[in-house]
Design an enzyme around this catalytic site. Sequence first.
Site, PDB file in Angstrom:
ATOM      1  N   LYS A  43     -17.381  -0.263   6.083  1.00 24.93           N
ATOM      2  CA  LYS A  43     -17.944  -1.325   5.353  1.00 24.93           C
ATOM      3  C   LYS A  43     -19.464  -1.077   5.128  1.00 24.93           C
ATOM      4  O   LYS A  43     -19.891  -1.510   3.942  1.00 24.93           O
ATOM      5  CB  LYS A  43     -17.572  -2.665   5.862  1.00 24.93           C
ATOM      6  CG  LYS A  43     -17.857  -3.821   4.893  1.00 24.93           C
ATOM      7  CD  LYS A  43     -17.234  -4.940   4.989  1.00 24.93           C
ATOM      8  CE  LYS A  43     -17.853  -6.093   4.182  1.00 24.93           C
ATOM      9  NZ  LYS A  43     -16.723  -7.346   3.892  1.00 24.93           N
ATOM     10  N   PHE A  79     -11.131  -6.542  14.023  1.00 29.20           N
ATOM     11  CA  PHE A  79     -10.132  -7.021  13.196  1.00 29.20           C
ATOM     12  C   PHE A  79     -10.008  -5.950  12.223  1.00 29.20           C
ATOM     13  O   PHE A  79     -10.678  -5.422  11.525  1.00 29.20           O
ATOM     14  CB  PHE A  79     -10.584  -8.270  12.607  1.00 29.20           C
ATOM     15  CG  PHE A  79      -9.574  -8.873  11.631  1.00 29.20           C
ATOM     16  CD1 PHE A  79      -8.364  -9.321  12.197  1.00 29.20           C
ATOM     17  CD2 PHE A  79      -9.899  -8.934  10.327  1.00 29.20           C
ATOM     18  CE1 PHE A  79      -7.384  -9.614  11.141  1.00 29.20           C
ATOM     19  CE2 PHE A  79      -8.902  -9.429   9.418  1.00 29.20           C
ATOM     20  CZ  PHE A  79      -7.725  -9.775  10.001  1.00 29.20           C
ATOM     21  N   GLN A  80      -8.800  -5.649  12.110  1.00 28.22           N
ATOM     22  CA  GLN A  80      -8.234  -4.728  10.856  1.00 28.22           C
ATOM     23  C   GLN A  80      -8.696  -3.291  11.283  1.00 28.22           C
ATOM     24  O   GLN A  80      -9.234  -2.557  10.190  1.00 28.22           O
ATOM     25  CB  GLN A  80      -8.448  -5.265   9.389  1.00 28.22           C
ATOM     26  CG  GLN A  80      -7.415  -6.557   9.151  1.00 28.22           C
ATOM     27  CD  GLN A  80      -7.472  -6.582   7.821  1.00 28.22           C
ATOM     28  OE1 GLN A  80      -8.167  -6.440   6.963  1.00 28.22           O
ATOM     29  NE2 GLN A  80      -6.062  -7.299   7.301  1.00 28.22           N
ATOM     30  N   MET A 128      24.413   8.980   1.931  1.00 26.78           N
ATOM     31  CA  MET A 128      24.329  10.363   2.547  1.00 26.78           C
ATOM     32  C   MET A 128      24.760  10.170   4.052  1.00 26.78           C
ATOM     33  O   MET A 128      25.495  10.986   4.389  1.00 26.78           O
ATOM     34  CB  MET A 128      22.833  10.633   2.340  1.00 26.78           C
ATOM     35  CG  MET A 128      22.851  12.165   2.787  1.00 26.78           C
ATOM     36  SD  MET A 128      23.777  13.102   1.812  1.00 26.78           S
ATOM     37  CE  MET A 128      23.105  13.679   0.330  1.00 26.78           C
ATOM     38  N   GLU A 162       0.801  -1.152   0.106  1.00 28.88           N
ATOM     39  CA  GLU A 162      -0.145   0.101  -0.150  1.00 28.88           C
ATOM     40  C   GLU A 162       0.776   1.287  -0.198  1.00 28.88           C
ATOM     41  O   GLU A 162       0.350   2.387  -0.590  1.00 28.88           O
ATOM     42  CB  GLU A 162      -0.983  -0.007   1.115  1.00 28.88           C
ATOM     43  CG  GLU A 162      -2.400  -0.848   1.027  1.00 28.88           C
ATOM     44  CD  GLU A 162      -1.898  -2.299   1.550  1.00 28.88           C
ATOM     45  OE1 GLU A 162      -0.596  -2.577   2.048  1.00 28.88           O
ATOM     46  OE2 GLU A 162      -2.893  -3.341   1.775  1.00 28.88           O
TER      47      GLU A 162
END
Lengths: 562, 162
Positions: free
Chosen positions: A162, A112-113, A476, A50
């Site tokens: 949802k 959940f999630q 760097m 993602e």
Amino acid sequence: MKLKGADILLKMLQEEGVDTVFGYPGGAVIDIYDALMEEKSINHVLVRHEQGAAHAADGYARATGKVGVCLVTSGPGATNTVTGIASAYMDSIPMVIFTGQVPTALIGNDAFQEVDIVGITRPCTKHNYLVKDVRNLARTIKEAFHIARSGRPGPVLVDLPKDVITAATQFNVPGEVKLKTYNPTYKPNIKQLNKVVDLIAKAQKPVIFSGGGVSLCQGHRELTELARKLQIPVTSTLMGLGGFPGTDPLWLGMLGMHGTFRANMAVSECDLLISVGVRFDDRVTGKVDEFAPNAKIVQIDIDPTSIQKNVPVHVPVVGDCKISLAEINTLVDKKQWEELEETRKPWLAQIDEWKQTTPLAYQQAEVIKPQYVIETLYDLTGGDAIIATEVGQNQMWAAQYYHVKEPGHFITSGGLGAMGFGLPAAIGAQVGAPGTTVVDIAGDGSIQMNIQELATAVQYNLPVKVVILNNGFLGMVRQWQELFYKRRYSSTQFVHAPDFVKLAEAYGAVGLRAKTPDEVASVLRQGLECNRPVVMDFVVEPEESVYPMVPAGAPIKKMLLV
Amino acid sequence: MSEKKHLLSILVDNEPGVLSRITGLFSGRGYNIESLSVAETVDPGISRITMVTKGSPMIIEQIQKQLNKLINVLKVIDLTGTQYVQREMALVKVNARADHRAEILRITDIFRGQVVDVGMEHFTLKIEGDAEKIEAVLNLLKPFGIREIARTGCVALPRENR
């Protein structure tokens, strides 16, 4: 017409002119993905992580000027986008991020999630929404796009529970967005602009200092017109590269920590600094008290918070940079500019002297110098490629040696400095600009942060070119350790590294390698000619450093030059 | 540059999460909040936040600009240096032994406070006024032993032209 939330989302995307979405499915957004399958007008690019979706949407937005869109699931899907959102926020990139969320009844239950993504992203979005009722969905999406692209652009997140996605409601296309609390100022105050022109008329040693704001509003033509008309040299921030042609004789090069000698000297010596679309970041100013110490400072920006945040300003102008520059040009045309050339002569001669005595330079050697790779890339592409960069030395060398000509052609995580940005951003840019050569200039460190996106490039046949400046170090940080930590290379050497050629091949891309300077041009040529994703591994000098360098906290005049 | 207290009156959308955007802005950018009070206005869609903050002129300018930049903020008024009325209320639970009760009541009276709860060993007093007056009362009550304090923080409105 009654529609489900998922269908309303897709309808609204069409309304907003969205044809590309970068995303990754999951439980909370499965209904949106189900609806997407039927929707032929929207091209969904399935990334591999993602974070890649967020950076790709960002790269797409920068290359096209349109709003970048990504779609991810709840919980980890949402948190994985946060780095990408924060990077877009720092660089003012218009993006809308749709995240799935657990059903409204479960919010707050540690389901959940579940994650409070609206809470998490509050400080790194321009605005964000949790849609609790499907009846507000269309209007919220409309507002999100309006806010993302107007004023000083930025990312806007819309969290979609949802049950909101699955519920149905009457759908009407919402009317124009009018927010009583949000009204960006586009038109500058004419009195302030007159003051700017008066200051220019009095100045002996003026400099234009441009930033990302110029590219965002496509004000590059107006900027170039002003600079050429009045013979004012131009420098820019990292984000401002491309706002003024890097090939113009008035171009000073980038300003700041790794700016050119002449840019840093010119700003330190100038008597008028016309700042356009910049925010005076610490990487540009060095020690603030000694930044442009002799100059009257003009600052033009659409965001009032950018003005006078770090540096006191003599003439602030709140407004769109393009409109402001156009109006300044009109005022300039009405005025007599006698002996302009005579007035500018000593100043331009001084700048030329700085350029001659202390140009950007590096020593050729038996091994490949990273700067040489970029120079050769610049020559072979004629400066016409879209360059995405990772973060670190690769990014600075790209900025110094690839002379970008126009906006949207230098895509870099400027403010946040997010390693792993370049490859997904290049993929996004390639989706948005199919006919253009897109090159990700990378280091062997940062490329490994999102290298999984090679699979995305291969799946969609996006012929991005990855140029790895492989020095076996996190260069760097190593450079700082060399200069300021007695060469104590704590955790900056990659003792083990993958074989990038084999890795590219394993992903289904083309892998090439150059080990000596005489192989550089042929590998680049071969890579650029190939119409597939290509990874080019350049084994470069391990301990090359980026110069000039202004040590952190020092005035920009005090550069290390070797 | 010297730091000065400023009294800000902020009109915002009366929506969930708005207060968190404001406090998040202050914590994220390292600004001070000395006191804060929030409630609905005549228009139920809008809340008024009254805030006391502190900073140099450049910081105060940034605070106002940053607040204005938030999408849910309608208006920011810096009342400092203007004509305004302000009040704060404090509930003070103070030890009140028999031999101290008369003195405590006298102090309360002088400052036009009220006793709102009485016990064998305590008074709970209501004191109203600006922050200075409340500080003065608290100082006078301190020797008796203050058990608990609840303060509202400052609320303020600009004065109208007469």
